[in-house]
Design an enzyme around this catalytic site. Structure first.
Site, PDB file in Angstrom:
ATOM      1  N   SER A 203      36.624  34.200  42.001  1.00  0.00           N
ATOM      2  CA  SER A 203      37.760  33.358  42.355  1.00  0.00           C
ATOM      3  C   SER A 203      38.707  33.231  41.159  1.00  0.00           C
ATOM      4  O   SER A 203      39.202  34.237  40.659  1.00  0.00           O
ATOM      5  CB  SER A 203      37.254  32.002  42.862  1.00  0.00           C
ATOM      6  OG  SER A 203      38.255  31.338  43.594  1.00  0.00           O
ATOM      7  N   ASP A 311      37.400  36.704  53.823  1.00  0.00           N
ATOM      8  CA  ASP A 311      37.691  35.583  52.935  1.00  0.00           C
ATOM      9  C   ASP A 311      39.023  34.963  53.341  1.00  0.00           C
ATOM     10  O   ASP A 311      40.072  35.601  53.235  1.00  0.00           O
ATOM     11  CB  ASP A 311      37.761  36.086  51.488  1.00  0.00           C
ATOM     12  CG  ASP A 311      37.805  34.971  50.463  1.00  0.00           C
ATOM     13  OD1 ASP A 311      38.214  33.852  50.827  1.00  0.00           O
ATOM     14  OD2 ASP A 311      37.454  35.227  49.301  1.00  0.00           O
ATOM     15  N   HIS A 342      34.379  33.652  51.265  1.00  0.00           N
ATOM     16  CA  HIS A 342      34.507  33.494  49.808  1.00  0.00           C
ATOM     17  C   HIS A 342      33.110  33.320  49.208  1.00  0.00           C
ATOM     18  O   HIS A 342      32.711  32.219  48.805  1.00  0.00           O
ATOM     19  CB  HIS A 342      35.396  32.289  49.523  1.00  0.00           C
ATOM     20  CG  HIS A 342      36.001  32.282  48.155  1.00  0.00           C
ATOM     21  ND1 HIS A 342      36.733  33.338  47.660  1.00  0.00           N
ATOM     22  CD2 HIS A 342      35.986  31.340  47.173  1.00  0.00           C
ATOM     23  CE1 HIS A 342      37.153  33.038  46.438  1.00  0.00           C
ATOM     24  NE2 HIS A 342      36.699  31.837  46.118  1.00  0.00           N
TER      25      HIS A 342
END
Length: 631
Positions: A203, A311, A342
């Site tokens: 991320s 995602d 994610h």
């Protein structure tokens, strides 16, 4: 707790602990009268160095920037763990995870934070498993606090230059181009470093790895971005439409700032909110600073890229745009695409990921000839825990194939490989409240706020791989509107439940261990299994645009009511196989509230020229494969 001043300057209490902590020695498989060296067996480095006795340091570097505008250069803090043998001449590479999250949201599925239990200024608990696994195998691990977070000074700027350059400071230090000091102000040199470093992270951490690589900094050899934003405009915008509003950039800067510094950093956040352009959604210099794709030509570091194709946080176009740029610049690369949202690969395909990452770092950082770059470039999850390998992505043999919208005789329109023979118009009205489920469900029923188009049941599999594009000719009775499109698989199947809790995984109470442990930091993590569900439909991919940005995302040009224009916009990239018996659906809408934070307010009536409208699908095998599937 964050360091709010400069640790080695007057008026700041010096931490009582020495910057080096060597715990009780453990046996080491290196003879005392020989220079220490890594041990390679079965093509990988072996865990011959201790973990409990590893050297631990916290260091500080003067940066080249002043994010909080206090007239002083920010200080970047980072924690280092390296084998004890580095004090006896062992040269090791670095695995670095630069992050803004170590003291706020923390890291990994187990939500691990940096923890100093005894207050000596050194970490007792290290987040994630990289230290436990790689330090015993002859690596140093660095966990770096991004500017304005953890023990670094300054204020976060959400992927602006100050964030982006944070980790570069440590790479420069490792290679003798910057000065680091310990808490006592003593200069510390990286005389144990072998000159090669890798960065990894999920991320935000993944974006920092890309941000560092595209500076072209010497000494960064490879990066492993996991679900990271590569083009921050696309994280909060999509083709002129604001997908995350209410000054999201400022909001995230506040989230990652340590609570005791949030009031201090408010002026920086206010400046971010004033410059982000939420009021129009167009692309500006604000976003150019936060683009890594454009800067890939400066990059030399190889890339092992991982992304969940489903995602919906960091959407898959961050993967595809970066991947396409890597290919254009001939950067050595490999790609994993999973079916989850994610999710970290450590929680998706753990054993294979650890082995792959181990061999990747061994090859690029230790020089171990293990053949990993001779293997297929792509690993892709086709169904839950069912993986395939291919030579590249998009899958070789992909051809962009035009699939035309056909007028409806009753209910839904059709899809075909040739345009309709006669002029036909599809009409619908913008709805700011229509839900995604309403858009998708009951495609054969005429609804006033969408157009639905369905193929006949497929007679053979149809595989798409890459980025679809929607192309329509349409008019509206207002000066502005949005356009959205959803590609749907209508057919019952068991699939990864990526929109459910856990984004496709279920976290179990059981654990397994990956690496060595100490008295304060174990190498054990909760296991996961895939969450699957059987459903009649699957949202395959989607895309939106602001009609005023039809010429450019940089400039908005109002529509002339009643005048027809050509509109073209990409959907999110996909790699998907429609099965025989299933039907392909294309749903055209205007506002798309579950995709954008700012629904269009015009309530426009829209007319679509079907003869000139189509979706371009990246079909593996092209038109011949589409014909064979019954389109």
């Amino acid at each position: 707790m964050a360091v709010t001043g400069r640790p080695w300057r007057g008026g700041i209490a010096v931490l009582a602990a020495t910057a080096l902590a060597v715990l009780a020695a453990s046996p080491q498989a290196v003879a005392a009268d020989e220079p220490p060296t890594i041990v390679v067996s079965d093509g990988v480095t072996q865990p011959v160095f201790g973990y409990s006795d590893a050297i631990r340091e916290r260091l500080f570097i003067d940066s080249t920037f002043d994010s909080d505008n206090d007239g002083l250069r920010d200080i970047i803090a980072f924690d280092v763990m390296r084998p004890k043998a580095t004090a006896d001449g062992l040269k090791v590479p670095v695995v670095m995870d630069a992050s803004p999250y170590y003291t706020t949201l923390c890291r990994g599925n187990d939500s691990e934070c940096k923890v100093d239990l005894d207050g000596d200024g050194l970490l007792d608990k290290w987040p994630l498993w990289y230290d436990n696994y790689f330090v015993p195998r002859g690596y140093a691990v660095i966990l770096l606090d991004m500017v304005g977070t953890g023990n670094s000074t300054g204020c976060p700027t959400t992927n602006a230059n100050q964030d982006n350059l944070s980790a570069k400071q440590a790479i420069n230090w490792l290679n003798g181009r910057a000065t680091a000091r310990n808490a006592a102000g003593e200069v510390v040199k990286a005389d144990w470093h072998n000159g090669k470093s890798g960065m990894i992270g999920k991320s935000y951490d993944g974006s920092l790895a890309m941000a560092t690589a595209v500076t072209g900094v010497q000494g960064l050899t490879t990066i492993v971005p996991i679900g990271g934003p590569s083009e921050y405009y696309d994280y909060v915008r999509s083709n002129g439409v604001v997908t995350r509003g209410n000054s999201y950039v400022s909001y995230l800067a506040n989230v990652v700032t340590n609570p005791e510094r949030r009031d201090y950093c408010k002026p920086v956040r206010d400046a971010l909110g004033a410059a982000d352009g939420d009021e129009h959604g167009d692309y500006t210099a604000f976003w150019n600073e936060r683009s890594y794709v454009k800067k890939v030509p400066k990059q030399s570091a190889s890339v092992l890229l991982y992304h969940g194709i489903n995602d919906d946080n960091v959407r898959a176009d961050h993967m595809s745009k970066y991947w396409y740029a890597l290919a254009e610049n001939d950067i050595p690369r490999k790609l994993w695409i999973s079916q989850e949202g994610h999710v970290d690969p450590f929680d998706s395909r753990r054993a294979v990921w650890v082995d792959t990452l181990h061999r990747w770092f061994d090859f690029w950082l230790q020089g171990v000839a293990n053949g990993i770059m001779d293997e297929p470039r792509l690993d892709i999850e086709r169904a839950a825990d069912v993986w395939e390998t291919h030579a590249d992505w998009p899958i070789p043999g992909k051809v962009d194939t035009e699939v035309f919208l056909q007028p409806a005789t009753s209910g839904a329109g059709g899809l075909g490989l040739v345009p309709t023979a006669k002029p036909a118009t599809g009409r619908f009205q913008d709805s700011r409240t229509q839900s995604q489920n309403t858009m998708i469900n009951n495609p054969g029923v005429v609804q006033p706020h969408r157009l639905a188009f369905l193929s006949e049941p497929l007679t053979a599999p149809l595989h798409i791989s890459g980025t679809p594009t929607m192309q329509i000719r349409a008019s509206a009775d207002q000066t502005d509107t949005n356009f959205g499109v959803i590609l749907v698989d209508y057919g019952t199947d068991e699939r990864v439940a990526h929109r459910a809790s856990g984004e496709g995984i279920i976290t179990l109470d059981t654990q397994d261990c990956w690496g060595e442990s100490s008295a304060t930091d174990d190498a054990c993590y909760r296991q996961t299994v895939k969450r699957v569900a059987t459903a009649d439909t699957e949202l395959v991919t989607k895309g939106i645009m602001d009609a005023q940005n039809r010429q450019s995302i940089r400039v908005a040009v109002p529509l002339v009511p009643g005048e027809s224009y050509n509109f073209s916009w990409p959907l999110l990239p996909e790699d998907y196989v429609f099965k025989p018996g299933h039907r392909i659906g294309v749903i055209v809408v205007a506002s798309y509230p579950q995709y954008s934070s700012q629904a269009d307010t015009t309530a426009a009536n829209i007319a679509v020229n079907l003869k000139s409208s189509k979706i371009v699908l990246p079909v593996v095998g092209g038109t011949a494969a589409a014909h064979a599937a019954g389109l």
